[in-house]
Design an enzyme around this catalytic site. Structure first.
Site, PDB file in Angstrom:
ATOM      1  N   LYS A 108     -10.828   3.657  54.634  1.00  0.00           N
ATOM      2  CA  LYS A 108     -10.022   4.464  55.147  1.00  0.00           C
ATOM      3  C   LYS A 108      -8.847   4.694  54.001  1.00  0.00           C
ATOM      4  O   LYS A 108      -8.164   3.881  53.712  1.00  0.00           O
ATOM      5  CB  LYS A 108      -9.267   4.175  56.482  1.00  0.00           C
ATOM      6  CG  LYS A 108      -8.568   5.271  57.351  1.00  0.00           C
ATOM      7  CD  LYS A 108     -10.012   6.119  57.818  1.00  0.00           C
ATOM      8  CE  LYS A 108      -9.324   7.144  59.155  1.00  0.00           C
ATOM      9  NZ  LYS A 108     -10.531   7.886  59.543  1.00  0.00           N
ATOM     10  N   THR A 158     -14.052   3.370  60.244  1.00  0.00           N
ATOM     11  CA  THR A 158     -12.867   3.439  59.766  1.00  0.00           C
ATOM     12  C   THR A 158     -11.681   3.973  60.558  1.00  0.00           C
ATOM     13  O   THR A 158     -10.552   3.505  60.153  1.00  0.00           O
ATOM     14  CB  THR A 158     -12.953   4.718  58.600  1.00  0.00           C
ATOM     15  OG1 THR A 158     -13.432   5.922  59.309  1.00  0.00           O
ATOM     16  CG2 THR A 158     -14.298   4.410  57.575  1.00  0.00           C
ATOM     17  N   ARG A 204      16.212  11.104  17.222  1.00  0.00           N
ATOM     18  CA  ARG A 204      15.483  11.967  18.350  1.00  0.00           C
ATOM     19  C   ARG A 204      15.776  11.098  19.667  1.00  0.00           C
ATOM     20  O   ARG A 204      15.974  10.317  19.931  1.00  0.00           O
ATOM     21  CB  ARG A 204      13.865  12.019  18.169  1.00  0.00           C
ATOM     22  CG  ARG A 204      13.146  10.679  18.319  1.00  0.00           C
ATOM     23  CD  ARG A 204      11.883  11.018  18.539  1.00  0.00           C
ATOM     24  NE  ARG A 204      11.098   9.642  18.510  1.00  0.00           N
ATOM     25  CZ  ARG A 204       9.726   9.594  18.873  1.00  0.00           C
ATOM     26  NH1 ARG A 204       9.171  10.788  18.744  1.00  0.00           N
ATOM     27  NH2 ARG A 204       9.098   8.417  19.167  1.00  0.00           N
ATOM     28  N   GLN A 252       5.154   3.091  21.012  1.00  0.00           N
ATOM     29  CA  GLN A 252       4.270   2.031  21.216  1.00  0.00           C
ATOM     30  C   GLN A 252       5.124   0.586  20.800  1.00  0.00           C
ATOM     31  O   GLN A 252       4.834  -0.320  21.443  1.00  0.00           O
ATOM     32  CB  GLN A 252       3.199   2.100  19.816  1.00  0.00           C
ATOM     33  CG  GLN A 252       2.148   3.188  19.935  1.00  0.00           C
ATOM     34  CD  GLN A 252       2.520   4.597  19.743  1.00  0.00           C
ATOM     35  OE1 GLN A 252       3.793   4.663  19.548  1.00  0.00           O
ATOM     36  NE2 GLN A 252       1.532   5.400  19.556  1.00  0.00           N
ATOM     37  N   HIS A 309       8.843  15.217  25.712  1.00  0.00           N
ATOM     38  CA  HIS A 309       9.460  15.615  24.642  1.00  0.00           C
ATOM     39  C   HIS A 309      10.502  16.575  24.901  1.00  0.00           C
ATOM     40  O   HIS A 309      10.701  17.359  25.931  1.00  0.00           O
ATOM     41  CB  HIS A 309       8.662  16.686  23.895  1.00  0.00           C
ATOM     42  CG  HIS A 309       7.244  15.978  23.316  1.00  0.00           C
ATOM     43  ND1 HIS A 309       7.494  14.958  22.329  1.00  0.00           N
ATOM     44  CD2 HIS A 309       6.071  16.178  23.555  1.00  0.00           C
ATOM     45  CE1 HIS A 309       6.301  14.421  22.185  1.00  0.00           C
ATOM     46  NE2 HIS A 309       5.357  15.212  22.782  1.00  0.00           N
TER      47      HIS A 309
END
Length: 308
Positions: free
Chosen positions: A16, A62, A181, A237, A265
């Site tokens: 379910k 269910t 940035r 990373q 961004h």
């Protein structure tokens, strides 16, 4: 559940999905505590006769699963974490029904937070927050457990101390290198606990809620660095790896962690005239936010002894 059936490989499960439940607890002082959960149940069971013959006698309906969620929520007289509730459900299905060999419970907790009025916590008022607390519990009839917790929608942003340089450049590369940035992401994280049996799971009330908050804080603190000087990020990373490593170093009962961190961004806005000449350069103060398309970075980190 996999088996051989009339010369074929046969796999089946049933359950379910999207069982929504809200639960209120009230302490003796009159303060209310509230959670809202979205529960997903999958059972692996021996009910081959339902597929081969006109025989449903081995099937757990269910609708019964849905009702069990509400019954078990009512039976929790003390406040429980989302992990504890998932374990409770999985234990019930694997112990109560002899046909059920595995129970897989996924729950997402909606982020309701207590409201503060004039600096004071409200006794029964809540507002919707942002990130969601998740868990997946897999329990076998033997008592073997796999327990995973996580967070979804953890939005993080810093306006400086980020760059991206030295990557592969070819005829299709237009992105300029930079040491300055913005860095923004929406973290999805999941971590696997090392507990392998139901008997080894900590019984302390709200243990997993506290651990969830501690892991989330560790992820956030590593992303930002110290409050004054921050920490430089040479890439998403590298930041992702440092966040994962910090969690494993700090919490020995977590055997592995997986992080997904899209690079959302914020592009500096530069206005140009009809001759493509820059007329206003906003440099580092006005940006165009965009997440379509965005970079997708994900990785997992585990201890050598992890069975994940």
């Amino acid at each position: 559940m996999a088996s051989q059936l009339e010369g074929f490989n046969f796999e089946q499960r049933h359950g379910k999905q999207r069982v929504r439940v809200g639960r209120v607890w009230k302490n003796k002082e009159g303060r209310h505590f509230f959670v809202e959960w979205n529960v997903n149940i999958s059972l692996l069971s021996d009910c081959v006769n339902a597929y081969l013959h006109d025989d449903n006698s081995d099937i757990v309906a269910t609708d019964t699963m849905k009702n069990t969620v509400y019954v078990k929520a009512k039976e929790c007289s003390e406040q429980v974490s989302v992990e504890e509730f998932a374990i409770l459900l999985a234990k019930h299905f694997t112990s109560f029904y002899h046909q059920v060999t595995h129970a897989i419970i996924n729950i997402v907790e909606k982020p309701w937070e207590r409201v503060y009025i004039d600096g004071q916590p409200h006794e029964h008022g809540f507002k919707l927050g942002s990130e969601k607390h998740t868990t997946e519990v897999i329990v076998k009839k033997s008592g073997v457990i796999q327990l995973t917790s996580g967070v979804e929608g953890l939005a993080l942003l810093k306006t400086t101390k980020s760059g991206f340089e030295g990557y592969i450049r070819d005829q299709n590369t237009a992105l300029p290198e930079t040491r300055e940035r913005m860095l923004a992401t929406e973290v999805t994280a999941s971590w696997r606990y090392a507990y392998e049996s139901l008997s080894s799971v900590p019984q302390k009330q709200q243990f997993f809620t506290d651990r969830y908050l501690d892991v989330k804080k560790d992820l956030v603190d590593t992303f930002y660095g110290p409050p004054k000087e921050g920490v430089y990020s040479p890439s998403v990373q590298n930041t992702l790896y440092l966040m994962a490593k910090s969690v494993l170093n700090r919490f020995p009962d977590i055997s592995s962690i997986k992080l997904k961190m899209p690079n959302i961004h914020f592009l500096p806005v530069n206005l140009k005239n009809k001759d493509n000449q820059t007329i206003v350069k906003f440099a580092d103060d006005v940006y165009l936010p965009t997440d379509e398309p965005h970079g997708s970075i994900q990785a997992s980190l585990s201890r050598f002894w992890s069975k994940m």
